[in-house]
Design an enzyme around this catalytic site. Structure first.
Site, PDB file in Angstrom:
ATOM      1  N   LYS A 127      39.327  -0.927  77.068  1.00 29.89           N
ATOM      2  CA  LYS A 127      38.783  -2.131  77.703  1.00 29.89           C
ATOM      3  C   LYS A 127      39.692  -2.656  78.800  1.00 29.89           C
ATOM      4  CE  LYS A 127      35.502  -3.973  74.457  1.00 29.89           C
ATOM      5  NZ  LYS A 127      34.999  -5.139  73.751  1.00 29.89           N
ATOM      6  N   LYS A 210      29.987   6.763  74.254  1.00 29.73           N
ATOM      7  CA  LYS A 210      29.311   5.889  73.293  1.00 29.73           C
ATOM      8  C   LYS A 210      28.234   5.048  73.986  1.00 29.73           C
ATOM      9  CE  LYS A 210      31.182   2.084  71.931  1.00 29.73           C
ATOM     10  NZ  LYS A 210      31.930   0.942  71.398  1.00 29.73           N
ATOM     11  N   LYS A 213      26.834  -1.777  75.375  1.00 24.35           N
ATOM     12  CA  LYS A 213      26.182  -2.828  76.157  1.00 24.35           C
ATOM     13  C   LYS A 213      26.890  -3.028  77.493  1.00 24.35           C
ATOM     14  CE  LYS A 213      28.026  -5.728  72.491  1.00 24.35           C
ATOM     15  NZ  LYS A 213      27.596  -6.458  71.320  1.00 24.35           N
TER      16      LYS A 213
END
Ligand code: TYM
Length: 349
Positions: A127, A210, A213
């Protein structure tokens, strides 16, 4: 303080099972969230175990969230929980920020966890990316708050998707170090429950990534609010390979896109990959994709419709969350109080 909570036996095997899990209200729900988490939450609720499901809004703000969008996403996630089968009468449903002990215990655990442990977390690396210096401190210490979420309730089982495994291991490490440092057997070591055929749903555009969202391409995922036409279109356009489907799971080796679509099919049909392949083995994708689309629409469209209906009454959703928060606080308060006592904070007697 409940006696049962203090004894060493209570901290481990003898504790009654209690399930805790959470989802971030950071954008819409995906099929990955549904198959990897919510569907499992519902199964556990319906098996009669005590279940507590949280909307982790404090986690969401580790990256920037527009306040109005955050409020909307929190209510939408609450609607998604209920539409998918969670019953506020059976499970405790609430948003994290309404029970302040999460942040309080999170602080204590940030004093237990080591920087070296957090440095190893792959989710932070993913992230934060190359811009590590600009990431929020909260994003780095995120797993200590997640440990607090779980341990604040002495939860014994945590249903999650595959990507949360490392965070669960860290939670166990924090519980063990706390118990060791303070010479107590207070926090149980929770078990991750990563089961089913869709513990890692992959992107529809790239079988090595993966489903998420945060993927910039909306075609990479199925959103729980997508309508029937959109679901069918995304499945029709999903990346595949040129071969027919195999009749056994071993034949999916080295075929990530095929494996992903078959796993989704099996999970939606509540069956195993082998059983699904007995049905669809030998078919070309041109035959299989419409079957998958039909099944996905059959299972997901009613959830989307119910979410839409529930979203028309935000006051009701807020009341569900407030009631859940009251019940969550009731469970958490004695555990928090005892934790502060163990650590050596002066408390009013
Ligand atoms: P989050 O919000 O990213 O995802 C929520 C849940 O959905 C699962 N999931 C998936 N499962 C299968 N395939 C996918 N493509 C997929 N994408 C997401 C996740 O594994 C997760 O179970 N850190 C957590 C939230 C959290 C939490 C907790 C979870 C905070 N505190 C305490 C359990 C217990 C997270 O970011 O999940």
């Amino acid at each position: 303080m409940n006696e049962a909570e203090e004894t060493p036996e209570a901290a481990n095997g003898a504790l009654a099972p209690r399930v805790f899990s959470g989802i971030q209200p950071s954008g819409g729900l995906t099929l990955g969230n549904y198959l990897g988490a919510i569907k499992r939450f519902v199964e556990m609720q319906n098996s009669g175990i005590e279940t507590i499901y949280c909307i982790v809004d404090l986690h969401a703000i580790t990256v920037w969230q527009e306040p109005e969008k955050l409020r909307h996403a929190t209510r939408e996630l609450c609607a998604g929980y209920i539409a998918a089968g969670l019953d506020p009468g059976k499970s405790v449903l609430f948003n994290q920020s309404q029970v302040s002990a999460h942040a309080e215990l999170g602080w204590i655990f940030s004093c237990v966890a080591r920087i070296g442990w957090l440095n190893r977390m792959t989710q932070f690396k993913d992230k934060a990316g190359k811009n590590r210096e600009k990431a929020s401190v909260g994003l780095f210490s995120y797993p200590t708050l997640m440990a607090a979420d779980i341990l604040l309730y002495h939860a014994t089982h945590v249903p999650v998707g595959e990507d949360q495994k490392q965070h669960l291991e860290l939670t166990r490490d924090i519980a063990a170090k706390f118990n060791h440092d303070y010479g107590v057997d207070f926090f149980p070591l929770p078990e991750p429950v990563i089961e089913g055929t869709a513990t890692r749903v992959m992107s529809l555009r790239d079988g090595s990534k993966k489903m998420s969202k945060s993927d910039p391409s909306d075609m990479s995922r199925i959103n729980m609010t997508d309508d029937a036409d959109t679901i069918a279109k995304k499945i029709r356009k999903a990346r595949t390979d040129p071969d027919a489907l195999p009749s056994e799971a071993a034949g999916l080796e080295g075929r990530p896109e095929a494996r992903n679509l078959v796993s989704i099919y099996a999970a939606l049909a509540d069956t195993s990959i082998d059983a699904a392949l007995q049905q669809v083995g030998g078919k070309q994708f041109s035959q299989f994709k419409p079957m998958l689309a039909e099944l996905a629409v059959e299972k997901l469209a009613p959830i989307a419709a119910e979410m839409k209906r529930l979203m028309q009454d935000p006051g009701h959703l807020d009341a569900v969350l407030a009631d859940g928060a009251t019940r969550a606080h009731r469970i958490a308060a004695p555990i928090m109080e005892r934790t502060l006592d163990i650590v050596g904070m002066v408390r009013a007697r």
